[in-house]
Design a protein around this motif. Structure first.
Motif, mmCIF file in Angstrom:
data_model
loop_
_atom_site.group_PDB
_atom_site.id
_atom_site.type_symbol
_atom_site.label_atom_id
_atom_site.label_comp_id
_atom_site.label_asym_id
_atom_site.label_seq_id
_atom_site.Cartn_x
_atom_site.Cartn_y
_atom_site.Cartn_z
ATOM 1 N N MET A 58 0.810 -1.216 0.000
ATOM 2 C CA MET A 58 0.000 0.000 0.000
ATOM 3 C C MET A 58 0.846 1.271 0.000
ATOM 4 S SD MET A 58 -3.028 -1.006 -0.405
ATOM 5 C CE MET A 58 -2.536 -2.532 -1.203
ATOM 6 N N ALA A 59 2.044 1.196 0.541
ATOM 7 C CA ALA A 59 2.926 2.364 0.539
ATOM 8 C C ALA A 59 3.527 2.619 -0.837
ATOM 9 C CB ALA A 59 4.045 2.181 1.563
ATOM 10 N N ARG A 60 3.403 1.647 -1.735
ATOM 11 C CA ARG A 60 4.030 1.750 -3.048
ATOM 12 C C ARG A 60 3.027 1.885 -4.189
ATOM 13 N NH1 ARG A 60 6.955 -1.228 0.418
ATOM 14 N NH2 ARG A 60 9.238 -1.124 0.323
ATOM 15 N N LEU A 61 1.755 1.612 -3.910
ATOM 16 C CA LEU A 61 0.717 1.696 -4.939
ATOM 17 C C LEU A 61 -0.126 2.944 -4.764
ATOM 18 C CD1 LEU A 61 -0.695 -1.970 -5.022
ATOM 19 C CD2 LEU A 61 1.008 -0.952 -6.560
ATOM 20 N N ASP A 62 -0.638 3.441 -5.881
ATOM 21 C CA ASP A 62 -1.573 4.572 -5.854
ATOM 22 C C ASP A 62 -2.979 4.150 -6.259
ATOM 23 O OD1 ASP A 62 0.575 6.403 -5.263
ATOM 24 O OD2 ASP A 62 1.170 6.212 -7.376
ATOM 25 N N GLY A 63 -3.100 2.961 -6.841
ATOM 26 C CA GLY A 63 -4.400 2.433 -7.248
ATOM 27 C C GLY A 63 -4.293 0.944 -7.457
ATOM 28 N N LEU A 64 -5.448 0.266 -7.480
ATOM 29 C CA LEU A 64 -5.468 -1.187 -7.554
ATOM 30 C C LEU A 64 -6.580 -1.638 -8.491
ATOM 31 C CD1 LEU A 64 -4.621 -4.034 -6.403
ATOM 32 C CD2 LEU A 64 -6.333 -3.645 -4.609
ATOM 33 N N VAL A 65 -6.269 -2.616 -9.352
ATOM 34 C CA VAL A 65 -7.266 -3.283 -10.182
ATOM 35 C C VAL A 65 -7.322 -4.744 -9.777
ATOM 36 C CG1 VAL A 65 -7.949 -3.988 -12.509
ATOM 37 C CG2 VAL A 65 -6.913 -1.721 -12.143
ATOM 38 N N ILE A 66 -8.510 -5.215 -9.364
ATOM 39 C CA ILE A 66 -8.737 -6.640 -9.150
ATOM 40 C C ILE A 66 -9.236 -7.186 -10.482
ATOM 41 C CG2 ILE A 66 -9.914 -8.395 -7.796
ATOM 42 C CD1 ILE A 66 -8.045 -6.692 -6.127
ATOM 43 N N SER A 67 -8.400 -7.955 -11.146
ATOM 44 C CA SER A 67 -8.613 -8.334 -12.543
ATOM 45 C C SER A 67 -9.614 -9.485 -12.673
ATOM 46 C CB SER A 67 -7.286 -8.738 -13.178
ATOM 47 O OG SER A 67 -6.302 -7.741 -12.988
ATOM 48 N N GLY A 68 -9.963 -9.773 -13.939
ATOM 49 C CA GLY A 68 -10.838 -10.894 -14.242
ATOM 50 C C GLY A 68 -10.129 -12.217 -14.054
ATOM 51 N N GLY A 69 -10.893 -13.314 -14.233
ATOM 52 C CA GLY A 69 -10.285 -14.631 -14.097
ATOM 53 C C GLY A 69 -11.283 -15.686 -13.690
ATOM 54 N N ALA A 70 -10.791 -16.702 -12.976
ATOM 55 C CA ALA A 70 -11.601 -17.874 -12.626
ATOM 56 C C ALA A 70 -12.667 -17.536 -11.590
ATOM 57 C CB ALA A 70 -10.685 -18.978 -12.094
ATOM 58 N N ASP A 71 -13.609 -18.466 -11.425
ATOM 59 C CA ASP A 71 -14.674 -18.302 -10.443
ATOM 60 C C ASP A 71 -14.110 -18.159 -9.033
ATOM 61 O OD1 ASP A 71 -16.505 -18.667 -12.494
ATOM 62 O OD2 ASP A 71 -16.797 -20.803 -12.075
ATOM 63 N N VAL A 72 -14.835 -17.436 -8.201
ATOM 64 C CA VAL A 72 -14.502 -17.325 -6.782
ATOM 65 C C VAL A 72 -14.920 -18.616 -6.081
ATOM 66 C CG1 VAL A 72 -14.949 -16.032 -4.656
ATOM 67 C CG2 VAL A 72 -14.808 -14.825 -6.856
ATOM 68 N N TRP A 95 -5.174 -13.909 -1.657
ATOM 69 C CA TRP A 95 -4.308 -12.764 -1.931
ATOM 70 C C TRP A 95 -5.120 -11.511 -2.227
ATOM 71 C CZ3 TRP A 95 -0.279 -10.061 -1.310
ATOM 72 C CH2 TRP A 95 0.249 -9.211 -2.277
ATOM 73 N N GLU A 96 -6.142 -11.650 -3.064
ATOM 74 C CA GLU A 96 -6.919 -10.483 -3.441
ATOM 75 C C GLU A 96 -7.783 -9.976 -2.286
ATOM 76 O OE1 GLU A 96 -7.012 -11.200 -8.267
ATOM 77 O OE2 GLU A 96 -8.830 -11.636 -7.111
ATOM 78 N N ASP A 101 -8.520 -5.756 1.802
ATOM 79 C CA ASP A 101 -8.467 -5.315 3.200
ATOM 80 C C ASP A 101 -7.469 -4.161 3.357
ATOM 81 O OD1 ASP A 101 -10.328 -7.106 4.250
ATOM 82 O OD2 ASP A 101 -8.818 -8.614 4.761
ATOM 83 N N ALA A 102 -6.280 -4.345 2.795
ATOM 84 C CA ALA A 102 -5.231 -3.332 2.928
ATOM 85 C C ALA A 102 -5.612 -2.059 2.188
ATOM 86 C CB ALA A 102 -3.905 -3.890 2.399
ATOM 87 N N ALA A 103 -6.212 -2.185 1.013
ATOM 88 C CA ALA A 103 -6.621 -1.010 0.243
ATOM 89 C C ALA A 103 -7.694 -0.219 0.980
ATOM 90 C CB ALA A 103 -7.123 -1.441 -1.131
ATOM 91 N N GLU A 104 -8.631 -0.920 1.595
ATOM 92 C CA GLU A 104 -9.677 -0.235 2.350
ATOM 93 C C GLU A 104 -9.093 0.528 3.531
ATOM 94 O OE1 GLU A 104 -13.959 -1.270 4.521
ATOM 95 O OE2 GLU A 104 -12.809 -2.847 3.549
ATOM 96 N N ALA A 105 -8.164 -0.102 4.226
ATOM 97 C CA ALA A 105 -7.537 0.557 5.373
ATOM 98 C C ALA A 105 -6.749 1.790 4.948
ATOM 99 C CB ALA A 105 -6.618 -0.429 6.100
ATOM 100 N N ALA A 106 -6.132 1.737 3.767
ATOM 101 C CA ALA A 106 -5.308 2.847 3.275
ATOM 102 C C ALA A 106 -6.113 3.895 2.519
ATOM 103 C CB ALA A 106 -4.204 2.303 2.376
#
Length: 243
Positions: A58-72, A95-96, A101-106
């Motif tokens: 989180m200290a190194r990112l300015d934005g996040l994309v949760i990408s497409g892929g397999a079923d949850v 991982w996602e 969680d970390a993105a919400e906190a930041a």
């Protein structure tokens, strides 16, 4: 102002290139190209099991994309697998979820794409329709193979999404699942058959998710919106040190 750094989550799959056939961390290049085209710097984020890794990012990112892929994994929302639910990846799910969680906190800006929207709903305590054709009696949202379905969606007036892409647009979809319940979010677009095609968190933070694939379109308004939000986030984070 320097370009914002946008993290893109990746698949972990068996892949072949050149003389190699190995497990690899991969993502369709359209994601990175779309981020770059809208002024961001893309960084790939393969699944990591190390405790604290998501918080450190989180200290190194300015934005996040949760990408497409397999079923949850259906176990994450307390459901038995539908016969059409397959290939879920527990390592990627974990991982996602840690990243969310970390993105919400930041307070980090987040965009969910297809599977990303479904995971964001599940992360918030929601539930999925495991096979949308059972509900709508057609397969236009995922025609099969590597073909995208062209779906017309109407956005909800007054939402962030509507401001970014307008009242109505045709989008590229490839999802056989869809979001049923999405606590903490509001609906921001639906298809004509009623399928939820976008949701967003109320408030000032950019936290938006869509069932379609904006990275495939000539109009990358959604990714441009994320990159602008990431630039503003980065500037605000630097402001105390610059004062």
């Amino acid at each position: 102002m320097s370009a914002p750094v946008i993290g893109l989550t990746t698949y972990r799959e068996d892949a072949a290139w050149g003389v190699w056939q190995q497990t690899a961390d991969v993502l369709p290049h359209a994601y990175a190209l779309a981020v770059e085209a809208t002024g961001g710097v893309p960084v790939l984020l393969p699944p990591v099991t190390q405790v604290g890794a998501a918080d450190a990012l989180m200290a190194r990112l300015d934005g996040l994309v949760i990408s497409g892929g397999a079923d949850v994994d259906p176990d994450r929302y307390g459901a038995e697998p539908h016969p059409q639910t397959s290939n879920w990846r527990p390592d990627r799910d974990a991982w996602e979820v840690a990243l969310l969680d970390a993105a919400e906190a930041a307070g980090l800006p987040v965009l969910g794409v297809c599977r990303g929207m479904q995971l964001m709903a599940v992360h918030a305590g929601g539930h999925l329709h495991q096979h949308t054709p059972d509900l709508v009696d057609h397969e236009e949202h995922s025609p099969g193979g590597d073909v995208f379905g062209d779906i017309e969606v109407d956005t909800v007036p007054g939402t962030r999404l509507s401001a970014l892409v307008g009242d109505r647009l045709t989008v590229s979809c490839h999802h056989h699942q869809s979001v049923d319940r999405f606590p903490g979010f509001v609906a921001s677009a639906r298809a004509a058959d009623g399928t939820l095609e976008a949701m967003e968190a109320p408030g000032d933070r950019f936290c938006l998710a869509v069932q379609w694939h904006p990275e495939t379109a000539a109009d990358v308004g959604l990714l441009a919106g994320l990159v602008r939000a990431a630039s503003e986030f980065a500037a605000a984070r630097r402001a105390p040190a610059d004062a």
